[in-house]
Design an enzyme around this catalytic site. Structure first.
Site, mmCIF file in Angstrom:
data_model
loop_
_atom_site.group_PDB
_atom_site.id
_atom_site.type_symbol
_atom_site.label_atom_id
_atom_site.label_comp_id
_atom_site.label_asym_id
_atom_site.label_seq_id
_atom_site.Cartn_x
_atom_site.Cartn_y
_atom_site.Cartn_z
ATOM 1 N N CYS A 30 45.946 42.495 35.886
ATOM 2 C CA CYS A 30 45.370 43.451 36.835
ATOM 3 C C CYS A 30 46.310 44.599 37.181
ATOM 4 O O CYS A 30 45.861 45.647 37.636
ATOM 5 C CB CYS A 30 44.961 42.740 38.124
ATOM 6 S SG CYS A 30 43.641 41.527 37.906
ATOM 7 N N HIS A 42 36.550 46.626 40.167
ATOM 8 C CA HIS A 42 37.924 46.441 39.686
ATOM 9 C C HIS A 42 37.935 46.486 38.153
ATOM 10 O O HIS A 42 37.856 45.459 37.489
ATOM 11 C CB HIS A 42 38.417 45.090 40.201
ATOM 12 C CG HIS A 42 39.787 44.681 39.782
ATOM 13 N ND1 HIS A 42 40.736 45.552 39.284
ATOM 14 C CD2 HIS A 42 40.384 43.458 39.798
ATOM 15 C CE1 HIS A 42 41.843 44.877 39.024
ATOM 16 N NE2 HIS A 42 41.658 43.610 39.318
ATOM 17 N N CYS A 90 48.069 42.004 43.173
ATOM 18 C CA CYS A 90 48.359 40.673 42.663
ATOM 19 C C CYS A 90 48.031 40.656 41.173
ATOM 20 O O CYS A 90 47.234 41.466 40.693
ATOM 21 C CB CYS A 90 47.568 39.605 43.405
ATOM 22 S SG CYS A 90 45.763 39.762 43.279
#
Length: 411
Positions: free
Chosen positions: A92, A367, A397
């Site tokens: 991510c 996202h 994160c």
């Protein structure tokens, strides 16, 4: 090391990440990244030959997103063949890592001008499309370090931290309302551009497609937890479930409270974003007007089963590098992978929630894995300029127990 400056930041709207249901699903991921590269170049008016490298984050680097998507996007954009490009994967955090690597390049003197960001077309390649699970199928590694799916980790963190369903739903509702206000007031328009069909020129999407401005507390509360069945999946050699494996590592939890739903977790979307970065020498030589400079960058590893707790300590690491404290940051962009992560990070750092994700986050907007970090940086920069504030910290994160943080200061 000299300063690294942010010249501009551009992103696509986020499209729904379900094939045939989102406005961007018919567009090849290379073309999606190519369009944002060309929009950045159009706005800057520079010659692509001056770009020292193009660095792009992308998580699922297979099929349409394989074969070095960054290089193929440069070619698809019609840029000179001399422009090199590289793709990277820090899960991510990939898009923000690409920006940080670009900043390192110009600050070190190795390059003068870099374009960095990321892309992810989740309608083409869903979560886990690259195969192997969290640990790549390495049985020997699994015997040493068992990494449960992120949804289990998010629910375990909430359980250990005493975070309630009301807490995570309240954060999700705030994300939706903040995003709705930002869209209504045109706060995203500076970075956005209309994505077009490369064949016909017809506009495919010109505003974020995922937000649900009509979301309510009652509607969020009615959603069922998403990871209950996953937690009951048998995954251990002796018949242990995923929940059981997590509880064996953290017996103080006693029982995992499954709180995260489709409504308080990040949305699955398509999108791309890029940032132009320049050295101090290049800025002076070309007479450029930077929008911001990067004060500090940091990454950090944490316990890989709990996995998602690194944003607080990696932010503290970046703040130490910059000689700053949490209270010195005007705006925080904490990626909303799961609502519990943002709640935990905000509490751990003791920061004012009203400074966090003021224009919504990934719960409302979506996202697009490899692109999100660059999008968050651009959103923070636009908001600093809109409000006249000075500093922002972007943190995320990362799967496998990592975190990334970048501090920017408006020029």
């Amino acid at each position: 090391m000299t300063a690294s400056y942010i010249i501009d930041a551009v992103r696509t709207p986020r499209g729904r990440g379900k094939m045939g249901k989102g406005a961007l699903t018919g567009l090849h991921p290379q073309e999606l990244l190519a369009q944002v590269l060309n929009e950045l170049k159009r706005r800057g008016g520079w010659d692509a030959r001056e770009v020292g490298d193009v660095i792009a984050g992308c998580v699922s680097q297979v099929n349409e997103q394989g074969a070095n998507i960054a290089r193929n996007a440069v070619l698809a954009a019609g840029w000179p063949q001399e422009v090199s490009a590289v793709s990277l994967n820090r899960f991510c955090g990939s898009g923000l890592q690409a920006v940080n690597f670009g900043a390192m390049g110009v600050a070190s003197g190795a390059m003068d001008f870099v374009v960095a960001g990321g892309v992810e077309s989740m309608s083409h390649l869903s979560l886990g499309a690259d195969g192997g699970g969290q640990d790549g199928g390495n049985v020997r590694l699994r015997e040493r370090v068992f990494q449960v799916p992120q949804g289990i980790s998010a629910d375990l963190i909430a359980t250990l931290e005493g975070i309630t369903r009301e807490d995570v739903d309240a954060l999700a509702l705030r994300s939706q309302k903040n995003a709705a206000r930002a869209i209504e007031q045109g706060r995203f328009t500076k970075s956005l551009f209309a994505v077009k069909d490369p064949g016909t020129g017809a506009v495919l999407l010109e505003r974020d497609e995922f937000p649900r401005p009509d979301a309510t507390a009652e509607g969020l509360a009615a959603l069922k937890p998403a990871f209950v069945a996953m937690g009951e999946t048998v995954a251990g050699p002796n018949g242990e479930t995923l929940d059981g494996i997590a509880l064996a590592a953290y017996p103080q939890a006693k029982r995992i409270q499954h709180l995260h739903t489709a409504g308080n977790s990040s949305g699955i979307v398509d999108g791309a974003a890029v940032v132009s970065l320049a050295s101090e020498r290049y800025v002076k030589e070309k007479g450029l007007k930077p929008r911001a400079r990067i004060r500090a960058m940091a990454t950090l590893g944490t316990e890989p089963l709990l996995m998602l707790t690194a944003p607080a300590p990696v932010s503290e690491k970046a703040l130490r590098m910059a000689g700053m404290k949490p209270g010195d940051i005007d705006l925080w962009e904490i990626n909303e992978a799961f609502a519990g992560v943002v709640v935990q990070t905000t509490r751990a750092l003791g920061i004012d929630p009203d400074r966090v994700n003021v224009n919504g986050g990934s719960i409302a907007l979506g996202h697009p894995l490899g692109a999100t970090g660059a999008m968050l940086l651009g959103t923070a920069l636009d908001e600093l300029e809109r409000t006249g504030k000075a500093t922002a910290l972007i943190t995320m994160c990362i799967g496998g127990g990592q975190g990334i943080a970048t501090i920017v200061e408006r020029v």
